[in-house]
Scaffold this motif. Structure first.
Motif, PDB file in Angstrom:
ATOM      1  N   ALA B 328       1.886  -3.317  -2.260  1.00 44.87           N
ATOM      2  CA  ALA B 328       2.699  -2.115  -2.044  1.00 44.87           C
ATOM      3  C   ALA B 328       2.028  -0.903  -2.667  1.00 44.87           C
ATOM      4  N   PHE B 329       1.432  -1.125  -3.842  1.00 42.29           N
ATOM      5  CA  PHE B 329       0.762  -0.008  -4.505  1.00 42.29           C
ATOM      6  C   PHE B 329      -0.484   0.417  -3.726  1.00 42.29           C
ATOM      7  N   ARG B 330      -1.284  -0.578  -3.274  1.00 40.84           N
ATOM      8  CA  ARG B 330      -2.502  -0.265  -2.500  1.00 40.84           C
ATOM      9  C   ARG B 330      -2.147   0.547  -1.255  1.00 40.84           C
ATOM     10  N   ALA B 331      -1.023   0.176  -0.605  1.00 42.00           N
ATOM     11  CA  ALA B 331      -0.609   0.832   0.649  1.00 42.00           C
ATOM     12  C   ALA B 331      -0.338   2.324   0.458  1.00 42.00           C
ATOM     13  N   THR B 332       0.034   2.733  -0.765  1.00 45.75           N
ATOM     14  CA  THR B 332       0.315   4.153  -0.999  1.00 45.75           C
ATOM     15  C   THR B 332      -0.976   4.970  -1.071  1.00 45.75           C
ATOM     16  N   GLY B 333      -2.108   4.309  -1.337  1.00 40.13           N
ATOM     17  CA  GLY B 333      -3.384   5.018  -1.455  1.00 40.13           C
ATOM     18  C   GLY B 333      -3.518   5.846  -2.709  1.00 40.13           C
ATOM     19  N   ILE B 334      -2.557   5.715  -3.631  1.00 42.55           N
ATOM     20  CA  ILE B 334      -2.594   6.523  -4.861  1.00 42.55           C
ATOM     21  C   ILE B 334      -3.647   5.965  -5.819  1.00 42.55           C
ATOM     22  N   GLU B 335      -4.361   6.871  -6.475  1.00 45.07           N
ATOM     23  CA  GLU B 335      -5.339   6.443  -7.470  1.00 45.07           C
ATOM     24  C   GLU B 335      -5.089   7.171  -8.787  1.00 45.07           C
ATOM     25  N   LYS B 336      -5.747   6.686  -9.790  1.00 38.87           N
ATOM     26  CA  LYS B 336      -5.668   7.300 -11.120  1.00 38.87           C
ATOM     27  C   LYS B 336      -6.017   8.795 -11.028  1.00 38.87           C
ATOM     28  N   GLY B 337      -5.203   9.657 -11.628  1.00 39.42           N
ATOM     29  CA  GLY B 337      -5.454  11.100 -11.605  1.00 39.42           C
ATOM     30  C   GLY B 337      -4.664  11.821 -10.527  1.00 39.42           C
ATOM     31  N   ASP B 338      -4.150  11.069  -9.544  1.00 39.48           N
ATOM     32  CA  ASP B 338      -3.382  11.705  -8.467  1.00 39.48           C
ATOM     33  C   ASP B 338      -2.008  12.160  -8.963  1.00 39.48           C
ATOM     34  N   THR B 339      -1.425  13.083  -8.179  1.00 42.53           N
ATOM     35  CA  THR B 339      -0.035  13.471  -8.426  1.00 42.53           C
ATOM     36  C   THR B 339       0.834  12.676  -7.454  1.00 42.53           C
ATOM     37  N   ALA B 340       1.967  12.168  -7.962  1.00 42.96           N
ATOM     38  CA  ALA B 340       2.806  11.319  -7.112  1.00 42.96           C
ATOM     39  C   ALA B 340       4.265  11.471  -7.523  1.00 42.96           C
ATOM     40  N   TYR B 341       5.125  10.810  -6.741  1.00 40.20           N
ATOM     41  CA  TYR B 341       6.541  10.740  -7.114  1.00 40.20           C
ATOM     42  C   TYR B 341       6.822   9.403  -7.778  1.00 40.20           C
ATOM     43  N   LEU B 342       7.387   9.452  -8.998  1.00 39.58           N
ATOM     44  CA  LEU B 342       7.908   8.230  -9.630  1.00 39.58           C
ATOM     45  C   LEU B 342       9.364   8.173  -9.186  1.00 39.58           C
ATOM     46  N   GLN B 343       9.783   7.061  -8.557  1.00 37.30           N
ATOM     47  CA  GLN B 343      11.104   7.079  -7.920  1.00 37.30           C
ATOM     48  C   GLN B 343      11.801   5.732  -7.952  1.00 37.30           C
ATOM     49  N   TRP B 344      13.119   5.787  -7.781  1.00 36.65           N
ATOM     50  CA  TRP B 344      13.928   4.569  -7.742  1.00 36.65           C
ATOM     51  C   TRP B 344      15.242   4.877  -7.085  1.00 36.65           C
ATOM     52  N   ASN B 345      15.918   3.827  -6.664  1.00 38.10           N
ATOM     53  CA  ASN B 345      17.208   4.020  -6.013  1.00 38.10           C
ATOM     54  C   ASN B 345      18.320   4.138  -7.052  1.00 38.10           C
ATOM     55  N   ALA B 346      19.302   4.968  -6.740  1.00 35.33           N
ATOM     56  CA  ALA B 346      20.374   5.279  -7.686  1.00 35.33           C
ATOM     57  C   ALA B 346      21.041   4.020  -8.231  1.00 35.33           C
ATOM     58  N   SER B 347      21.177   2.992  -7.359  1.00 34.78           N
ATOM     59  CA  SER B 347      21.894   1.785  -7.788  1.00 34.78           C
ATOM     60  C   SER B 347      21.153   1.048  -8.907  1.00 34.78           C
ATOM     61  N   LYS B 348      19.868   1.343  -9.088  1.00 34.34           N
ATOM     62  CA  LYS B 348      19.098   0.668 -10.134  1.00 34.34           C
ATOM     63  C   LYS B 348      19.219   1.373 -11.492  1.00 34.34           C
ATOM     64  N   SER B 349      19.873   2.528 -11.499  1.00 30.26           N
ATOM     65  CA  SER B 349      20.020   3.253 -12.759  1.00 30.26           C
ATOM     66  C   SER B 349      21.059   2.571 -13.632  1.00 30.26           C
ATOM     67  N   ILE B 350      20.784   2.547 -14.912  1.00 26.92           N
ATOM     68  CA  ILE B 350      21.743   1.979 -15.874  1.00 26.92           C
ATOM     69  C   ILE B 350      22.057   3.067 -16.887  1.00 26.92           C
ATOM     70  N   LEU B 351      23.355   3.289 -17.133  1.00 34.33           N
ATOM     71  CA  LEU B 351      23.715   4.277 -18.154  1.00 34.33           C
ATOM     72  C   LEU B 351      24.051   3.557 -19.454  1.00 34.33           C
TER      73      LEU B 351
END
Lengths: 270, 354
Positions: B328-351
């Motif tokens: 999944a990570f390879r498919a994004t094509g992101i490499e070290k030094g790139d700018t990206a979105y760190l993201q997750w679905n709301a249901s995974k948040s824990i308060l």
């Protein structure tokens, strides 16, 4: 006991090393060896050039009443000292190494202090006290005096073994239903046994060879060491090396015994 | 049932265990988990009788055992160092508790060795010192079981074993607990052991039990930020806004732009942190999940079949991590030094509260 030892490098440095060790060993052994050689020398004044072998001095030593009495006296001191100092020293070692109590470190320091005190002063102090408290002089005061010095040494020797035992051992035994008697009989004593045997051998050898304490406390009773000293002040006689060698044989026998015990333990994989 | 009431241990001014109440049902596999120095070993030692509590009571099936000597209480402790008797054979070690409590020896040694997966033919007459670490651990376990305790106490006995062996023994312990119906109380600082084996967890911090429950409950709804972080590698965001709305909270934190609504159990303090686990977090070139923040990828670490993507926001020291499958990570094509979105679905948040 698997200790890894460093090996001393190349061939030439190896020879230097072994040569050095041999010289040191010779230096340490020469007085003892010359004593033994002298004890077999047939003649009044020792000379290496014109050596003649004899067992005569041993014969003279063993047939002399005063020397035999000195040997018996020494045994009368050494055997009780060995037994008692082993008991006292082992108990102290177990207390120090296996129990927590207030002032534990101070206890160790005070208990071991007599070892580091000059024997000649220790003997003098004891001698003063012996008359003050009306103990007097003889075999029993000598036993008590030697106990003061030898028990801490036994404690020291047994402590080394006792410190090597897993600190959870007693708790594990208790946890598995052992009462105090079982804990000591089946777990603690077997585990410190080697140290206790070493401690007892130490105790006997030190008592057997002791001069300073008995010289102050034995009073009219002579032991081998005080006999040798007394004899020497009257002038040399070849019986002295023979008697001295006899003491030495007993000590060396015990030391060899201790080494054999140690090696046998290694063989069983402990 | 084992129950402690206001159990307390003090060392001078230090309170190692602070009025702890625990309740463990017969046959349960309970784990006391917490970081080094949290008082877990002290608590276990008090249950075993090796340490007298400063205050409080311990009851076993209604009987007060607070002051019972270790040799007189039906508990047995497996030590971290195993504490096998080195001068005895395996057989003698195992017979030791049986003889002390007058139990019939018979074939029990062989039976117990088989129970801990050791071949009696090979191992029974070996000297305890000849065994490997894993074998010693098994013999220590067999020896404790030979005592036939009502409660088996385990003080991180797997800590010094290698990973593979530890995994296997964890499974075996859980099986053994089921098979014997005996109560197991396990003490550990290791989350993986706690989650894998236990029916019930007690989380200990600074001598206080801060949460009790099943591993799953605690994993899903940690009581504090400390537990959330302790229970699994997680990113933590300090909230700068939290508004209650029908049993949920609408929250916002500075690093991300959006507000989000997260369910939150009633009766707890106002949430102070949003926590999301590494493996619930991903990185992508586009924001496709409910919540996200812009980050620079600082480092990419391959960990078997997953990668750990370490990220930071420009001008901020806080590090965030996403754990993703390698593909999944390879498919994004992101490499070290790139700018990206760190993201997750709301249901995974824990308060969690402060």
């Amino acid at each position: 006991m698997s200790t890894r030892t460093l090996s001393f490098g190349g061939r030439s440095s190896g020879w230097i090393w072994y040569g050095y060790v041999t010289l040191v060993a010779l230096f340490l052994m020469i007085p003892l060896v010359s004593l033994v050689i002298a004890s077999f020398y047939d003649g009044r004044f020792f000379s290496i050039v014109d050596y003649q072998f004899t067992l005569g001095w041993y014969n003279a030593a063993l047939s002399s009443g005063s020397i035999r009495r000195a040997f018996t006296n020494t045994l009368f001191i050494s055997v009780p000292v060995t037994v008692l100092s082993t008991i006292i020293g082992t108990a102290a070692a177990l207390a120090y190494t296996r129990y927590e109590f207030p002032y534990r470190e101070s206890f160790k320091l005070i208990a071991l202090l007599p070892i580091f005190f000059p024997l000649i002063l220790l003997g003098l102090g004891m001698s003063m006290w012996a008359s003050q408290i009306g103990l007097g002089y003889g075999l029993v005061p000598s036993i008590i005096g030697e106990l003061v010095w030898i028990s801490p040494i036994v404690m020291f020797v047994v402590s080394i073994t006792a410190l090597g035992i897993d600190p959870n051992t007693e708790e594990a035994a208790r946890d598995l239903g052992a009462d105090t008697l079982t804990l000591y009989r089946r777990v603690l004593f077997p585990l410190v046994a080697d140290g206790v045997v070493s401690g007892a051998i130490f105790a006997f050898v030190l008592s057997w060879n002791n001069y300073y304490i008995v010289s102050y406390l034995s009073g009219p009773q002579s032991t081998i060491t005080t006999w040798i000293h007394g004899r020497m002040t009257q002038g040399f006689t070849p019986v002295v090396p023979a008697v001295a060698s006899l003491i030495f044989y007993v000590s060396i026998l015990l030391v060899v015994g201790a080494i054999v015990i140690e090696y046998r333990k290694d063989d069983t994989g402990e | 049932m084992l129950q402690s009431t206001n159990l307390r241990a003090e060392y001078g001014a230090l309170v190692a265990v602070n009025d702890v109440d625990i309740r463990i049902e017969t046959g349960e596999f309970a784990t006391i988990v917490g970081p080094s120095g949290c008082g877990k070993t002290t608590l276990l030692r008090m249950l075993a009788g090796h340490q007298a509590p400063t205050d409080g009571r311990i009851e076993l099936d209604g009987v007060d055992i607070t002051d019972a000597e270790p040799q007189n209480r039906p508990t047995s402790l497996v030590f971290q160092s195993w504490a096998l008797f080195p001068h005895m054979t395996v057989r003698e070690n195992i017979e030791f508790p049986m003889r002390n409590s007058g139990l019939e020896v018979g074939d029990r040694v062989e039976e117990l060795l088989r129970q801990v997966r050791l071949d009696p033919e090979i191992h029974a007459d070996k000297q305890a010192t000849e065994l490997s670490g894993g074998q010693k651990q098994r013999v220590a376990l067999a020896r404790s079981l030979a005592y036939e305790p009502d409660i088996l106490l385990l003080d991180e006995p797997l800590a010094s074993l290698d990973y593979v062996l530890r995994k296997r023994l964890q499974r075996e312990l859980a099986d053994l607990n089921e098979e014997l119906g005996m109560t197991f109380i396990y003490v550990t600082h290791s989350l993986e052991s706690a989650l894998l084996m236990s029916d019930k967890l007690f989380v200990l911090e600074n001598g206080n039990i801060i949460q009790t429950g099943s591993p799953e409950d605690i994993y899903r709804a940690p009581n504090t930020k400390f537990i959330a972080e302790f229970m699994g590698d997680a990113n933590t965001f300090e909230l700068d806004g939290a508004t209650e709305r029908d049993g949920s909270y609408e929250v916002h934190a500075a690093p991300f732009d959006q507000t989000t609504t997260v369910p939150y159990e009633d009766g707890r303090d106002t949430p102070a942190y949003l926590v999301v686990r590494y493996d619930d977090t991903a990185v992508g070139t586009e924001l496709t999940a409910d919540l996200g923040l812009t980050v620079a990828v600082e480092n990419v670490l391959v960990r078997g079949n997953t990668v750990l993507v370490e990220c930071k926001q420009p001008g901020d020291d806080d590090e965030y991590v996403a754990e993703m499958p390698v593909d999944a990570f390879r498919a994004t094509g992101i490499e070290k030094g790139d700018t990206a979105y760190l993201q997750w679905n709301a249901s995974k948040s824990i308060l969690v509260p402060e």
